[in-house]
Design a protein around this motif. Structure first.
Motif, PDB file in Angstrom:
ATOM      1  N   GLN A 130       0.859  -1.229   0.018  1.00  0.00           N
ATOM      2  CA  GLN A 130      -0.192   0.099  -0.064  1.00  0.00           C
ATOM      3  C   GLN A 130       0.839   1.333   0.009  1.00  0.00           C
ATOM      4  O   GLN A 130       1.765   1.389   0.701  1.00  0.00           O
ATOM      5  CB  GLN A 130      -1.040  -0.076   1.308  1.00  0.00           C
ATOM      6  CG  GLN A 130      -2.220   1.009   1.101  1.00  0.00           C
ATOM      7  CD  GLN A 130      -2.998   0.726   2.235  1.00  0.00           C
ATOM      8  OE1 GLN A 130      -2.911   0.272   3.154  1.00  0.00           O
ATOM      9  NE2 GLN A 130      -4.176   1.016   2.025  1.00  0.00           N
ATOM     10  N   CYS A 131       0.547   2.259  -0.804  1.00  0.00           N
ATOM     11  CA  CYS A 131       1.133   3.390  -0.818  1.00  0.00           C
ATOM     12  C   CYS A 131       1.149   4.099   0.608  1.00  0.00           C
ATOM     13  O   CYS A 131      -0.138   4.596   0.751  1.00  0.00           O
ATOM     14  CB  CYS A 131       0.719   4.273  -1.937  1.00  0.00           C
ATOM     15  SG  CYS A 131       1.606   6.083  -2.074  1.00  0.00           S
ATOM     16  N   PRO A 132       2.125   4.706   1.074  1.00  0.00           N
ATOM     17  CA  PRO A 132       1.900   5.456   2.446  1.00  0.00           C
ATOM     18  C   PRO A 132       1.402   6.788   2.217  1.00  0.00           C
ATOM     19  O   PRO A 132       0.874   7.422   3.126  1.00  0.00           O
ATOM     20  CB  PRO A 132       3.432   5.443   2.900  1.00  0.00           C
ATOM     21  CG  PRO A 132       4.307   5.248   1.694  1.00  0.00           C
ATOM     22  CD  PRO A 132       3.629   4.422   0.784  1.00  0.00           C
ATOM     23  N   GLY A 133       1.516   7.421   0.844  1.00  0.00           N
ATOM     24  CA  GLY A 133       1.057   8.588   0.671  1.00  0.00           C
ATOM     25  C   GLY A 133      -0.457   8.653   0.392  1.00  0.00           C
ATOM     26  O   GLY A 133      -1.222   9.605   0.931  1.00  0.00           O
ATOM     27  N   CYS A 134      -0.932   7.907  -0.477  1.00  0.00           N
ATOM     28  CA  CYS A 134      -2.319   8.023  -0.836  1.00  0.00           C
ATOM     29  C   CYS A 134      -3.042   6.707  -0.448  1.00  0.00           C
ATOM     30  O   CYS A 134      -4.157   6.768  -0.638  1.00  0.00           O
ATOM     31  CB  CYS A 134      -2.761   8.363  -2.431  1.00  0.00           C
ATOM     32  SG  CYS A 134      -1.918   7.156  -3.412  1.00  0.00           S
ATOM     33  N   GLY A 135      -2.357   5.590  -0.103  1.00  0.00           N
ATOM     34  CA  GLY A 135      -3.154   4.347   0.001  1.00  0.00           C
ATOM     35  C   GLY A 135      -3.595   3.681  -0.909  1.00  0.00           C
ATOM     36  O   GLY A 135      -4.260   2.302  -0.550  1.00  0.00           O
ATOM     37  N   VAL A 179       7.580   3.516  -7.925  1.00  0.00           N
ATOM     38  CA  VAL A 179       7.071   4.716  -7.777  1.00  0.00           C
ATOM     39  C   VAL A 179       5.319   4.451  -7.572  1.00  0.00           C
ATOM     40  O   VAL A 179       4.997   3.886  -8.638  1.00  0.00           O
ATOM     41  CB  VAL A 179       7.180   5.635  -8.954  1.00  0.00           C
ATOM     42  CG1 VAL A 179       6.519   6.894  -8.737  1.00  0.00           C
ATOM     43  CG2 VAL A 179       8.772   6.186  -8.719  1.00  0.00           C
ATOM     44  N   CYS A 180       4.551   5.161  -6.684  1.00  0.00           N
ATOM     45  CA  CYS A 180       3.235   5.047  -6.798  1.00  0.00           C
ATOM     46  C   CYS A 180       2.784   5.836  -8.170  1.00  0.00           C
ATOM     47  O   CYS A 180       3.014   6.984  -8.709  1.00  0.00           O
ATOM     48  CB  CYS A 180       2.630   5.912  -5.535  1.00  0.00           C
ATOM     49  SG  CYS A 180       0.837   5.966  -5.632  1.00  0.00           S
ATOM     50  N   VAL A 181       1.536   5.069  -8.847  1.00  0.00           N
ATOM     51  CA  VAL A 181       1.209   5.622 -10.111  1.00  0.00           C
ATOM     52  C   VAL A 181       0.311   6.672  -9.722  1.00  0.00           C
ATOM     53  O   VAL A 181      -0.254   7.410 -10.770  1.00  0.00           O
ATOM     54  CB  VAL A 181       0.374   4.358 -10.876  1.00  0.00           C
ATOM     55  CG1 VAL A 181       1.619   3.366 -11.472  1.00  0.00           C
ATOM     56  CG2 VAL A 181      -0.579   3.704 -10.040  1.00  0.00           C
ATOM     57  N   ARG A 182      -0.254   6.590  -8.826  1.00  0.00           N
ATOM     58  CA  ARG A 182      -1.252   7.689  -8.361  1.00  0.00           C
ATOM     59  C   ARG A 182      -0.842   9.217  -8.023  1.00  0.00           C
ATOM     60  O   ARG A 182      -1.047  10.163  -8.342  1.00  0.00           O
ATOM     61  CB  ARG A 182      -2.224   7.253  -7.247  1.00  0.00           C
ATOM     62  CG  ARG A 182      -3.401   8.346  -7.281  1.00  0.00           C
ATOM     63  CD  ARG A 182      -4.325   8.175  -6.098  1.00  0.00           C
ATOM     64  NE  ARG A 182      -5.269   6.923  -6.302  1.00  0.00           N
ATOM     65  CZ  ARG A 182      -6.086   6.611  -5.315  1.00  0.00           C
ATOM     66  NH1 ARG A 182      -5.781   6.910  -4.072  1.00  0.00           N
ATOM     67  NH2 ARG A 182      -7.294   5.683  -5.943  1.00  0.00           N
ATOM     68  N   CYS A 183       0.119   9.094  -6.924  1.00  0.00           N
ATOM     69  CA  CYS A 183       0.758  10.327  -6.152  1.00  0.00           C
ATOM     70  C   CYS A 183       2.110  10.622  -6.702  1.00  0.00           C
ATOM     71  O   CYS A 183       2.736  11.742  -6.288  1.00  0.00           O
ATOM     72  CB  CYS A 183       0.338  10.348  -4.962  1.00  0.00           C
ATOM     73  SG  CYS A 183       0.967   9.031  -3.694  1.00  0.00           S
ATOM     74  N   GLY A 184       2.918   9.517  -7.193  1.00  0.00           N
ATOM     75  CA  GLY A 184       4.204   9.835  -7.569  1.00  0.00           C
ATOM     76  C   GLY A 184       4.980   9.568  -6.415  1.00  0.00           C
ATOM     77  O   GLY A 184       6.380   9.826  -6.606  1.00  0.00           O
ATOM     78  N   THR A 185       4.790   9.182  -5.154  1.00  0.00           N
ATOM     79  CA  THR A 185       5.674   8.831  -4.143  1.00  0.00           C
ATOM     80  C   THR A 185       6.566   7.722  -4.193  1.00  0.00           C
ATOM     81  O   THR A 185       6.240   6.668  -5.062  1.00  0.00           O
ATOM     82  CB  THR A 185       4.686   8.447  -2.886  1.00  0.00           C
ATOM     83  OG1 THR A 185       3.744   9.449  -2.426  1.00  0.00           O
ATOM     84  CG2 THR A 185       5.539   8.178  -1.759  1.00  0.00           C
ATOM     85  N   GLU A 186       7.839   8.074  -4.138  1.00  0.00           N
ATOM     86  CA  GLU A 186       8.877   7.120  -4.215  1.00  0.00           C
ATOM     87  C   GLU A 186       8.833   6.032  -3.244  1.00  0.00           C
ATOM     88  O   GLU A 186       8.620   6.454  -1.904  1.00  0.00           O
ATOM     89  CB  GLU A 186      10.088   7.597  -4.442  1.00  0.00           C
ATOM     90  CG  GLU A 186      10.633   8.247  -5.622  1.00  0.00           C
ATOM     91  CD  GLU A 186      12.054   8.526  -5.553  1.00  0.00           C
ATOM     92  OE1 GLU A 186      13.161   7.771  -5.194  1.00  0.00           O
ATOM     93  OE2 GLU A 186      12.427   9.550  -6.398  1.00  0.00           O
TER      94      GLU A 186
HETATM   95 ZN   LIG Z   1       0.355   7.162  -3.668  1.00  0.00          ZN
END
Ligand SMILES: [Zn+2]
Length: 98
Positions: free
Chosen positions: A56-61, A70-77
């Protein structure tokens, strides 16, 4: 005429192979029918999408594949996670088991 039939069956085989692996039937049908042999081969070699571990992405979930950097939604590394989410396949198996 014979060629059309051959292409159709290549498309069908590729589509089924793609579908079984958790991808789109129509997508792989088209690929295999347009480029027989290669398309069918690609469908057969295509990685098993629904067996891969997720995270799970820590930035957007958003739930991503474990190997995504890299998260495809918010770009968080993303760093390699300590905890992975079970693959879709194993979740389904566990649900079926009871
Ligand atoms: Zn994200």
């Amino acid at each position: 005429m014979g060629l059309v039939v051959v292409l159709f069956f290549f498309g069908l085989a590729g589509g089924i192979a793609g579908r079984v692996k958790g991808s789109s039937f129509v997508l792989w049908f088209r690929i295999s029918a347009c480029v027989p042999f290669i398309g069918l081969l690609a469908a057969l070699c295509y990685r098993w999408d629904n067996q891969e571990l997720r995270r799970q992405c820590p930035g957007c979930g958003r739930v991503l594949k474990l190997h995504d950097a890299v998260c495809v939604r918010c770009g968080t590394e993303l760093e390699f996670p300590e905890v992975a989410i079970a693959s879709e396949m194993s979740v389904r198996e566990r649900a079926a088991a009871g």
